[in-house]
Every structure is written in structure tokens, then in C-alpha cells.
Design a protein around this motif. Sequence first.
Motif, PDB file in Angstrom:
ATOM      1  N   PRO A 269       3.531  -8.682  -5.272  1.00  0.00           N
ATOM      2  CA  PRO A 269       3.205  -8.129  -3.958  1.00  0.00           C
ATOM      3  C   PRO A 269       1.716  -8.335  -3.732  1.00  0.00           C
ATOM      4  O   PRO A 269       0.963  -8.560  -4.689  1.00  0.00           O
ATOM      5  N   ASP A 270       1.270  -8.285  -2.505  1.00  0.00           N
ATOM      6  CA  ASP A 270      -0.157  -8.503  -2.272  1.00  0.00           C
ATOM      7  C   ASP A 270      -0.648  -7.741  -1.052  1.00  0.00           C
ATOM      8  O   ASP A 270      -0.269  -8.044   0.085  1.00  0.00           O
ATOM      9  N   PHE A 271      -1.499  -6.779  -1.320  1.00  0.00           N
ATOM     10  CA  PHE A 271      -2.168  -5.979  -0.280  1.00  0.00           C
ATOM     11  C   PHE A 271      -3.648  -5.932  -0.644  1.00  0.00           C
ATOM     12  O   PHE A 271      -4.129  -4.931  -1.171  1.00  0.00           O
TER      13      PHE A 271
ATOM     14  N   THR B 144       3.203 -13.522  -3.044  1.00  0.00           N
ATOM     15  CA  THR B 144       3.033 -13.143  -1.652  1.00  0.00           C
ATOM     16  C   THR B 144       1.849 -13.896  -1.050  1.00  0.00           C
ATOM     17  O   THR B 144       0.801 -14.022  -1.675  1.00  0.00           O
TER      18      THR B 144
ATOM     19  N   VAL C 257       4.632 -13.013   4.270  1.00  0.00           N
ATOM     20  CA  VAL C 257       4.530 -11.738   4.997  1.00  0.00           C
ATOM     21  C   VAL C 257       3.459 -11.860   6.071  1.00  0.00           C
ATOM     22  O   VAL C 257       2.559 -12.693   5.975  1.00  0.00           O
TER      23      VAL C 257
ATOM     24  N   SER D 272       0.565  -6.359   7.670  1.00  0.00           N
ATOM     25  CA  SER D 272       0.424  -5.364   8.739  1.00  0.00           C
ATOM     26  C   SER D 272      -0.535  -4.236   8.364  1.00  0.00           C
ATOM     27  O   SER D 272      -0.696  -3.291   9.112  1.00  0.00           O
TER      28      SER D 272
ATOM     29  N   ARG E 277       3.131  -6.729  16.808  1.00  0.00           N
ATOM     30  CA  ARG E 277       4.214  -7.339  16.062  1.00  0.00           C
ATOM     31  C   ARG E 277       4.658  -8.676  16.664  1.00  0.00           C
ATOM     32  O   ARG E 277       4.924  -9.627  15.945  1.00  0.00           O
TER      33      ARG E 277
ATOM     34  N   ARG F  10       2.114 -11.284  15.617  1.00  0.00           N
ATOM     35  CA  ARG F  10       2.178 -11.543  14.173  1.00  0.00           C
ATOM     36  C   ARG F  10       3.393 -12.396  13.826  1.00  0.00           C
ATOM     37  O   ARG F  10       3.299 -13.329  13.032  1.00  0.00           O
ATOM     38  N   TYR F  11       4.543 -12.076  14.425  1.00  0.00           N
ATOM     39  CA  TYR F  11       5.754 -12.795  14.037  1.00  0.00           C
ATOM     40  C   TYR F  11       5.859 -14.164  14.714  1.00  0.00           C
ATOM     41  O   TYR F  11       6.423 -15.095  14.138  1.00  0.00           O
TER      42      TYR F  11
ATOM     43  N   ALA G 155       9.677 -10.138   2.707  1.00  0.00           N
ATOM     44  CA  ALA G 155       9.777  -8.772   2.185  1.00  0.00           C
ATOM     45  C   ALA G 155       9.546  -7.786   3.304  1.00  0.00           C
ATOM     46  O   ALA G 155       8.670  -7.975   4.139  1.00  0.00           O
ATOM     47  N   GLY G 156      10.337  -6.717   3.324  1.00  0.00           N
ATOM     48  CA  GLY G 156      10.085  -5.672   4.305  1.00  0.00           C
ATOM     49  C   GLY G 156      11.342  -4.913   4.645  1.00  0.00           C
ATOM     50  O   GLY G 156      12.341  -4.948   3.926  1.00  0.00           O
TER      51      GLY G 156
ATOM     52  N   SER H  32      13.581  -4.975  10.391  1.00  0.00           N
ATOM     53  CA  SER H  32      13.275  -5.021  11.824  1.00  0.00           C
ATOM     54  C   SER H  32      13.786  -6.351  12.379  1.00  0.00           C
ATOM     55  O   SER H  32      13.891  -7.338  11.650  1.00  0.00           O
TER      56      SER H  32
HETATM   57  C1  LIG Z   1       9.576  -4.116  -0.590  1.00  0.00           C
HETATM   58  C2  LIG Z   1       8.498  -4.493   0.334  1.00  0.00           C
HETATM   59  C3  LIG Z   1       7.505  -5.332  -0.121  1.00  0.00           C
HETATM   60  C4  LIG Z   1       6.470  -5.719   0.730  1.00  0.00           C
HETATM   61  N1  LIG Z   1       5.490  -6.550   0.243  1.00  0.00           N
HETATM   62  C5  LIG Z   1       4.429  -6.810   1.033  1.00  0.00           C
HETATM   63  C6  LIG Z   1       3.320  -7.495   0.516  1.00  0.00           C
HETATM   64  O1  LIG Z   1       3.294  -7.855  -0.664  1.00  0.00           O
HETATM   65  N2  LIG Z   1       2.263  -7.728   1.334  1.00  0.00           N
HETATM   66  C7  LIG Z   1       2.250  -7.312   2.638  1.00  0.00           C
HETATM   67  O2  LIG Z   1       1.257  -7.564   3.317  1.00  0.00           O
HETATM   68  N3  LIG Z   1       3.301  -6.665   3.157  1.00  0.00           N
HETATM   69  C8  LIG Z   1       4.365  -6.395   2.384  1.00  0.00           C
HETATM   70  N4  LIG Z   1       5.396  -5.659   2.913  1.00  0.00           N
HETATM   71  C9  LIG Z   1       5.331  -5.253   4.332  1.00  0.00           C
HETATM   72  C10 LIG Z   1       6.323  -5.977   5.215  1.00  0.00           C
HETATM   73  O3  LIG Z   1       6.185  -7.382   5.099  1.00  0.00           O
HETATM   74  C11 LIG Z   1       6.147  -5.560   6.680  1.00  0.00           C
HETATM   75  O4  LIG Z   1       4.955  -6.053   7.194  1.00  0.00           O
HETATM   76  C12 LIG Z   1       6.131  -4.073   6.834  1.00  0.00           C
HETATM   77  O5  LIG Z   1       7.374  -3.610   6.368  1.00  0.00           O
HETATM   78  C13 LIG Z   1       5.825  -3.637   8.279  1.00  0.00           C
HETATM   79  O6  LIG Z   1       6.770  -4.111   9.174  1.00  0.00           O
HETATM   80  P1  LIG Z   1       6.381  -5.011  10.438  1.00  0.00           P
HETATM   81  O7  LIG Z   1       5.723  -6.237   9.888  1.00  0.00           O
HETATM   82  O8  LIG Z   1       7.703  -5.306  11.097  1.00  0.00           O
HETATM   83  O9  LIG Z   1       5.443  -4.230  11.312  1.00  0.00           O
HETATM   84  C14 LIG Z   1       6.430  -5.252   2.076  1.00  0.00           C
HETATM   85  C15 LIG Z   1       7.433  -4.400   2.520  1.00  0.00           C
HETATM   86  C16 LIG Z   1       8.446  -3.999   1.661  1.00  0.00           C
HETATM   87  C17 LIG Z   1       9.484  -3.050   2.164  1.00  0.00           C
END
Ligand SMILES: Cc1cc2nc3c(=O)[nH]c(=O)nc-3n(C[C@H](O)[C@H](O)[C@H](O)COP(=O)(O)O)c2cc1C
Lengths: 444, 444
Positions: free
Chosen positions: B57-59, B96, B127, B130, B145, B148-149, B217-218, B221
Motif C-alpha cells: 500500500p502507499d500513502f 501501489t 490508485v 485521495s 472524484r 481524479r477518475y 484497491a478501494g 464506488s
Molecule cells: C484496501 C484498500 C487499500 C487501499 N490502498 C490505497 C493505497 O495504497 N494508496 C492510496 O492512495 N489509496 C488507497 N486506497 C484508497 C482507494 O484507492 C480510494 O481512493 C479510497 O477508497 C477513496 O475512494 P474514492 O477514490 O472513490 O474517493 C485503498 C483503499 C482500500 C479500501
Amino acid sequence: MTDKKLILGMGLIDGYGGLHGAWRAPHVDPGTYADVDATVRHARAAERGKFAFLFTPDFPAVRADVEHSTISNLMDPLIQLAAVARETTNIGFVATGSTTFQEPFNTARQFKALDVMSHGRAGWNAVTTSDPAVAANYGRPVADRDERYQRAHEAIQIVQALWGSWQQDAWIKDQQANRFIDPSKLRPVNLQGEYLASRGPLGIPPSEQGQPVVFTAGGPSPHLLSIAGRYASGFIAEVWTIEQACAQRELVRNAARDAGRDPDEIKYIPGIMTTVAPTVREGLDRRLKYAGEVIEARLPHLGAILGIQIHPDRYDEPLTPEQLVSAHASPRDPRSSNALAVARQGWSPRDILAHGVIDFHPTVVGPGELHADHLQEWFEAGAADGFWVTPDIYEDGVDAFVDEVVPILQKRGLYPTEYPGTTLRANLGVPHQYGPDPRLTGAE
Amino acid sequence: MTDKKLILGMGLIDGYGGLHGAWRAPHVDPGTYADVDATVRHARAAERGKFAFLFTPDFPAVRADVEHSTISNLMDPLIQLAAVARETTNIGFVATGSTTFQEPFNTARQFKALDVMSHGRAGWNAVTTSDPAVAANYGRPVADRDERYQRAHEAIQIVQALWGSWQQDAWIKDQQANRFIDPSKLRPVNLQGEYLASRGPLGIPPSEQGQPVVFTAGGPSPHLLSIAGRYASGFIAEVWTIEQACAQRELVRNAARDAGRDPDEIKYIPGIMTTVAPTVREGLDRRLKYAGEVIEARLPHLGAILGIQIHPDRYDEPLTPEQLVSAHASPRDPRSSNALAVARQGWSPRDILAHGVIDFHPTVVGPGELHADHLQEWFEAGAADGFWVTPDIYEDGVDAFVDEVVPILQKRGLYPTEYPGTTLRANLGVPHQYGPDPRLTGAE
Ligand SMILES: Cc1cc2nc3c(=O)[nH]c(=O)nc-3n(C[C@H](O)[C@H](O)[C@H](O)COP(=O)(O)O)c2cc1C
Ligand SMILES: Cc1cc2nc3c(=O)[nH]c(=O)nc-3n(C[C@H](O)[C@H](O)[C@H](O)COP(=O)(O)O)c2cc1C
């Protein structure tokens, strides 16, 4: 001379070597480009020769002439160097990264991660990327020089600030006291430039050398000199004569002085290409064998460089005494004086070109002494603090240089017999730095 | 059941493990975050257990609570995985990467280089990023959103087109015939979207699996489902109950159907956290030992999740029969049904929380059978094609899972005893792909 030693770096272009046609040599696997085992092998050979660093130029665009030549680029510098980092111990990495087409936060992060992983051996060759073919891969035109370099200043300042944002004593990691980090010592950078911005901090601790070493590469335009003078610890150059190199090195050193730095803190590193062989003749034959067609194609241009006419019937005969008298070096082409010097040794036009006289860098062909003499002459004339070497064919050319040239340099006291240390800064002899250079911050 | 096997991935968060406080365990080096030897050790342990992939994962932003917890991120996923690639042979990498904050050309290049270097083991978890704290590191706000998408669609299309731009039979490398590449088979992509563009081609040949595998991942939606349905071969999820997982998996599969694909081509992979111990009691004690304070801080919230009042004096007593009667799972919090089930087993509030009932993912604590039962139940209910596992403490938790859980799954015929192949696609059981999916191009 003091006991200052010359620095060697190795240019890692594409896995094959500086000689056009290196990929076709029978002892070379033509699939080397995609073979990271080979990258590691070449890096280890250079490390055996106490090279201070590997330099990866980077122009990520496919050129038109790939039918007969190679991609002239690594698949990806950082990915490949990350592999090399784990399988070497002392050699540094100067990887080219674009201030225009890479996000500063990503640059800061990837280079510092490589620096930590390699225990202090990473360097960043910060370039603005002026090649339109590369820019097109990012869907953009090349911006004008003012904009490119304004952005470069911002990018380097952001990257260095991010590098320093995890302060050197921030990481407590005291299990008993349950304190991992002192959060007051991870400080946002909050930089906002005209083109770029970042909040930070970057979550990566210091490496054994603090942070990666900044290099730049190019010609001595005022724009690039202002980058070099302020931020760079190394300047990768392309020059053909001692005079040109001395003048350019002085410009670079003056740029550092102008920025309030000691000019010895920036190492001027011109390129050199090498063919090590028992005799000059054998070296020329090796070059003709693999780059013969390219040399053939360049033959009609040699006359122009020397200011004489050369008839195609005489490509394999030495120049006549009359031709040698009227031949002269063009002041506008620094390569022409090398061409003239080789011509005067009595070589034929084909052999003159086989000496690499109109290649990217000065080229030495022949036994180890010739190479050592060339490096010594430049070094002692103040034309270079070191050299980045591109061997003709990596597969055996690195070992040949290490076995035949390095020991002579060492015997002459010009080159270290052991690595000065385990970090790139130690190998270059440049000072520790963490975060932005404090002497510059005040000058802003 | 058919002979379909479940897939395991391991979440590589930060080097310590999923348990808050893992970094403080006496058998853990608190400096592990910066120690790539440890990354390699954990990867090899997972490979011994035939894990299909590592997921990073990457944040990349430093959270506020780093004083007592860790950075919760690798230093840099690709740099560290490049090191791991060289020291493993079968395990894949799902790294990620952001469609918003990474240039598509750089993403295409780095992931494909890793794919070639690892002989076909790379995957890209695409991803949109967000998190405002991450966006601020790039000097920008989070876009809405839609934007972004839209950008994500463009980025993935450009990346996949670049991956296919070096056609599979382009690389001739015929030394005799002096033909390196067939230039007509390195084709520009010339894509121009609303936000992103690239000319190409990308100068990297196919890997053993063609090109990297795309994941996302997410939550489900519509925006993310349209990414998943069109491009992804894997969907990384976060769900707490079988019902929730079955419903979400069906949404993901339907999204693939809607895009004209076979739903079996996308693997639905929810997360799970594990503490393997000889008994449940010993597992709970391990968790209380390192995460006791976090559990203490969550105790006041447990009553709310169960819809009852719990007096602080009774945190270490089982719930009373009256409390158990009035306790109920909240339909708005999927974690509450797990909490209720654990409460009914007679555990005290502190021990209920030590079961991880309000952690990021379902958590299993205890002997190998319990873990195997959980995975089997979900798998056979159609709630998952596999799981990404985050062990409590990497240093011994990966080995414990591999030694205690994997053999049971294998004995039950649920899990492969050997790697299906040497590529990530083979390990996942997803088809070869090169360039964009041809079924989608027409639908554009
Ligand atoms: C299991 C899981 C793993 C995720 N891993 C990442 C990640 O590594 N990096 C990241 O920026 N977002 C990650 N997300 C966020 C989603 O990609 C998504 O951006 C977030 O659920 C918000 O939804 P939205 O993009 O529709 O606004 C993850 C979400 C989930 C549920
Ligand atoms: C020896 C040398 C190496 C260079 N290496 C790179 C490189 O790896 N990548 C790159 O984009 N530009 C590289 N350049 C280009 C320069 O950084 C610079 O952009 C170019 O000289 C044009 O000058 P300008 O930027 O002032 O317009 C190199 C130039 C020289 C002379």
C-alpha cells in the motif's frame, strides 16, 4: 601536485558499451539490455577498479536509428541501480533524473530511499531535459530555457529541503520508552515556488552520507552554471581538449565561488571513451570490426574537419605530406585538434576515425600506459578532477581498464589503492550535507 | 468446489507488522524501517509459503501520531521491491502507484523495468490518491472524484499502450545480420487525453508475463468499479463480513462483465490480519503486550459498537448475561457483528478488542486451524478469490503463518503446494496481456 587523487566514474549507457556495434561482438549477449545480471557484473568490475561511481545518463526516448544500434539508455536507471546497490559495497550511483518530468517529491523519495538502502552511495544528476523526443513522452513541449531552469531551481530546493525534513536526530526508536520518532523533528518544508510546491516532511531518515549528492551535466551556459554553482557537488562534462576543459572547469569553479562556496566542493568530471588493447593497431582493429560501418559513413566528413580534401581512394593511406601541411584544426570544432594530432602520427583516414576523434568524448585506443598518460596529463593540467569513462564494450572493456590502466595510475600515485570510504561523498571527497546548503538559504 | 485454489498475498506495510506496537517487540530491531535486509527476509519467508504476491500500500505522508507508532509505509515501494526482486524467484509484487501524482510515462517505465528484471513478477496497484496529506506533498489539492477518475482512465490507458508499444516480436538482436530492432515494431502510442498525453514508444521489451498486472484497491464506488471492471486483474479490498464481501465481489465481477470481460479474470482479494499462536489466550496476550495502550484507548467505544453500556470497572470481566442479551450488531458498522460473535464466546471487553474486532480488517488470533477455517469459510462462500494477509509482526509472524497455516490449507486441498509458475499472472491464474485489452479498445 598535492596528494589529491583523481576520481573515476563509469558511464552506464545501455549495457553494451560506448562503441557503436558493441552489441554485435560475439562475446556479448545481444539481449544484455534487458539483463540486470549484466548490469551487476559491470558494476562489480568497476568496483574492483575502485571507481567512485556509476553514472547513468538518461534520455528516455527511442531514437530513429535503433535498427542497427541500441536503445542507448538503461531500461530504468533507479530500478536497475537499486538492484546493483544490493550487490556492491562501495561504488556510488549518479543517476540522472529530470527536474521537469519527475515530481520533486518522487525524486526526493526514490533517491533518498536508494541512498539509505545503499548506505550512503546515491547521487542525483539533476537535468532539465531539453530533448523534444523525451518531452513528447510526457505529452508536453520543451519549455524555454528560462522556465526550465526556474523550475530546476525550485525542484532542487524542494528535494534538498525534503531530504533534510527528517532531522538527523529525529529517530528515537526507544522501545522501552515507547517513542518511535520525535515528531517535532519531522518538519514540513512548506515550499511554494512559481511552478512547484511541496508540504512535506519526507518520511525517510538520513543515510550514512546524510543525503544524496547532487550533480548536474551539460555545457557551461549561464543557466546551467547557476544550478551547478549553487547545488552541485559534481559536474558531468563533454569536452575535447585540455584547453577547453580548463576553461570550462574554471567557469564551474567560479560559479561555486559566486554562490559563496569553496570551488573544491564541486568536482569537474569530463567524459572519456576507452579501448584498452595490447597495441594501438589491435585497438583500432577491434573498433573497426564493430563500428566499421559508422566509421565508413563518417569518412566523407573528415576532410571538412581538417580543412582538406580527401579522395575516397585514399581512405586507407596516410595523408600525404602536402595534406598534412595544409590541414589545420578548426577553432569552431574542438574535436579537430585531436583529429589533426592523430593524422600527424601517420594514420590513414579510416584509422584516424577509428581513434574515435569525432566520437562523443576524447577517446584513447591502445595499451594501458596511453590511457594513464592521457588521464594524468589532463588531471595535472587542471583540466579535470576526474573522468567518467565509457569503455568500448562493457563485457570485457571494464575489466581491461581495471587490469591495465588502474594499476598504472595507482603506481603513479594518482589514484587511490583503496576506497576512501563507503559513501559517495567519501569517494568524491565532498563534504557532508543535510538539507539545503545553509550558505545559500541566506542568499535567497 | 472445483480444484480452484485460493491466492495469498502479503501486505508489506512498513517492516514491522500490522500490530500497533510491533516495532517495540524485543525480537524486532526498531530500525527495521530503513533496513532492506529485513524487507528481503520477510519476502523470502512469504515465498517459502508460496504467497502469490507482496502488496505494498502507499500513502506517502507522515501521519500525526508517529511519536508512538511507525511511518506505516515503505521508504519507497519500487526501490525496495527492486531489491527484493533480485533475491527471490517466484513471488510477485503488487506495488501501489498513483495515477494522479506519477507521470504515466514514468509509471510505465519503472513498472515494466521491474517486470523484466523480475522475469514477469510485477503488478501495479493503480490508485487515484485521495488523501489530502499526500496531495500536499505534491503541492496540490485533491481533485474531485470525476477529475481524479478521468485522469486515472487516461493514465492506465497510456501506461498499457506504452507497455505494448514495443511489440512482442520487435527485438531481432541478430548480430550476424546487424539488426537490433525492427523499428516498424516499436510504435508510438500518440495518446492525447483531457489531462494526460504521451507519444511513446517505451523502449522496454516484454517480460515473461508480457506486461505488469494491473490491480486497483478501494471500496466499490461506481468510479472505482469502472476502473476495476475495465483494466484490473486484481481488486484489493477491505471488508469485515462474508456477506459484505460476497456482495462487493459480485459488484466487482459485474463491472468486469459490463466491460465485456470474463469475471474470473479479476481476482477479489480482501485483507486479513493474523496472530498465529498455540492458543487463543497466548495470541491475545501477544497482542495486549504490544498494542495494550491502543486497546485501552478503544475500550470506551466498544459499548457503542455493541449498543450497550460497559462500565470501566468491568473491562476485564466477560459481559453479563443481560449485556449479551441486549447487545446487537449495528447494520451501519460491519465490524460490530464480529465484535458480537467474539463477545458471545465469553471474552472480556479488553480481550474482545485484543481479537482485533475494530482493526482495519478481519483478524484471526490463535492456532493455525482457526486461520485456515476462516480462510476456507470465506473462500468456499464465494467471498474471496484470495486474501492479502498482514501478519501482526513480520519478524516471526510470517514464518508462523507459513509453518502453521499454510500446511493445513494445503492438506485441505485449498492452496497450492508448489508455485503454479514463475510469473505473477501464473500465480494469480489470470491471462496473458500485452498492450491494452483489445476487447476494450473497440468499446471506446
Ligand atoms: C484496501 C484498500 C487499500 C487501499 N490502498 C490505497 C493505497 O495504497 N494508496 C492510496 O492512495 N489509496 C488507497 N486506497 C484508497 C482507494 O484507492 C480510494 O481512493 C479510497 O477508497 C477513496 O475512494 P474514492 O477514490 O472513490 O474517493 C485503498 C483503499 C482500500 C479500501
Ligand atoms: C556530458 C553531458 C551529459 C548530459 N546528460 C544528460 C542526461 O543524462 N539527460 C538529459 O536530459 N540531458 C543531459 N544533458 C543535457 C544537458 O543537461 C543540457 O540540457 C543540454 O546541454 C542543453 O542545454 P540547456 O539545458 O542549457 O538548453 C547532458 C549534457 C552533457 C554535455
